[in-house]
Write an enzyme that holds these catalytic residues in place. Structure first.
Site, PDB file in Angstrom:
ATOM      1  N   LEU A 102       0.893  -1.164   0.000  1.00  0.00           N
ATOM      2  CA  LEU A 102       0.000   0.000   0.000  1.00  0.00           C
ATOM      3  C   LEU A 102       0.927   1.208   0.000  1.00  0.00           C
ATOM      4  O   LEU A 102       1.859   1.267   0.806  1.00  0.00           O
ATOM      5  CB  LEU A 102      -0.884   0.029   1.253  1.00  0.00           C
ATOM      6  CG  LEU A 102      -2.056  -0.946   1.320  1.00  0.00           C
ATOM      7  CD1 LEU A 102      -2.809  -0.757   2.630  1.00  0.00           C
ATOM      8  CD2 LEU A 102      -3.000  -0.763   0.143  1.00  0.00           C
ATOM      9  N   ASP A 103       0.681   2.160  -0.893  1.00  0.00           N
ATOM     10  CA  ASP A 103       1.622   3.267  -0.971  1.00  0.00           C
ATOM     11  C   ASP A 103       1.528   4.180   0.253  1.00  0.00           C
ATOM     12  O   ASP A 103       0.626   4.048   1.087  1.00  0.00           O
ATOM     13  CB  ASP A 103       1.475   4.046  -2.289  1.00  0.00           C
ATOM     14  CG  ASP A 103       0.130   4.718  -2.451  1.00  0.00           C
ATOM     15  OD1 ASP A 103      -0.455   4.579  -3.527  1.00  0.00           O
ATOM     16  OD2 ASP A 103      -0.323   5.401  -1.501  1.00  0.00           O
ATOM     17  N   TYR A 104       2.451   5.084   0.335  1.00  0.00           N
ATOM     18  CA  TYR A 104       2.622   5.955   1.502  1.00  0.00           C
ATOM     19  C   TYR A 104       1.331   6.678   1.894  1.00  0.00           C
ATOM     20  O   TYR A 104       1.002   6.787   3.079  1.00  0.00           O
ATOM     21  CB  TYR A 104       3.725   6.976   1.179  1.00  0.00           C
ATOM     22  CG  TYR A 104       4.070   7.939   2.295  1.00  0.00           C
ATOM     23  CD1 TYR A 104       4.833   7.517   3.387  1.00  0.00           C
ATOM     24  CD2 TYR A 104       3.651   9.273   2.241  1.00  0.00           C
ATOM     25  CE1 TYR A 104       5.163   8.418   4.404  1.00  0.00           C
ATOM     26  CE2 TYR A 104       3.978  10.162   3.248  1.00  0.00           C
ATOM     27  CZ  TYR A 104       4.737   9.737   4.336  1.00  0.00           C
ATOM     28  OH  TYR A 104       5.053  10.604   5.342  1.00  0.00           O
TER      29      TYR A 104
END
Length: 252
Positions: A102-104
């Protein structure tokens, strides 16, 4: 049952290649019998495996669900000093790693495990395990725009597989709307790029389901172990053919 060299490598004996050399050199025994053939399979939970007379230590398999907060990196370390998911795993002794990413700026359901076979099963492109997100986007996409996402939309790395999309809420002034989307792929920043492609950029993004596993009321930053039933259901989902109809293309 797993290949012996894989079991040895996962137990921290040495690299996979070095473990193969140890097997060929006759340094490995399974239940008191020397094994020299590569590809021999064993069960680390049932068999007694020794290397040069010493039993190996196998890690207990860990399967966790985490509600990842926004602003946390899904990697083992970060050169910029930002928070990483392991910062939230104080009570977990085993080393675990994320199943996919999951991206930042994305929050929500993240799976973590030390079972490489399980992780690969859920993330391999051929399995198309569904992942569901709630996206708050700028403006209110017309139905025809959402139809593009449902049918598949062209991105720079090719057309996406059909997605399931539905309105959840619309701001009265029309400045933003909340849309639930289920995708069957795992491309980098895919959901964000899909909405950018119809000119409705994502403001907030949260994953709420992985397969039929739901985030539900797990509080932000906390983890919980998966039950045996949840683990088995995910495995069966990945192995099933129930998403073949979605495979006309190649998650967040």
């Amino acid at each position: 049952m797993e290949r012996l060299q894989k079991i040895l490598a996962q137990a921290g004996v040495a690299s996979r290649r070095k473990c193969e050399e140890l097997i060929q050199a006759g340094s490995v025994e399974v239940n008191g019998v020397v094994v020299t053939e590569l590809g021999t399979k064993a069960d680390p939970d049932q068999d007694i495996i020794t290397v040069k007379g010493r039993p190996i230590k196998t890690e207990k398999k860990i399967y966790l669900m985490m509600n990842k907060p926004k602003g946390v990196i899904t990697s083992a370390s970060d050169p910029e000093g930002r928070k990483i998911v392991s910062d939230y795993l104080k009570g977990v002794k085993e080393r675990v790693y994320p199943v996919g990413r999951l991206d930042y700026d994305t929050e929500g359901l993240l799976l973590l495990t030390n079972d490489g076979e399980f992780a690969n099963l859920l993330t391999h492109p051929k399995h198309h395990v569904p992942k569901t997100y709630v996206a708050t986007v700028k403006g209110v996409p017309h139905g025809t725009e959402l139809d593009k996402l449902k049918k598949g939309i062209v991105l720079e790395d090719g057309i996406t597989a059909p997605a399931e999309v539905e309105y959840k809420d619309v701001d009265p002034d029309g400045k933003e709307s909340v849309i639930q989307i289920t995708i069957y792929e795992g491309r980098n920043r895919q959901v964000r790029r899909m909405f950018e492609a119809i000119s409705h950029p994502v403001i907030r993004l949260k994953r709420i389901a992985f397969g039929d596993l739901l985030l539900q009321n797990l509080k932000r930053g906390l983890t919980r172990p998966l039950t045996k039933d949840e683990i088995n259901r995910l495995i069966q989902l990945a192995k099933s053919d129930n998403t073949k109809k979605k495979r006309t293309g190649r998650g967040s």
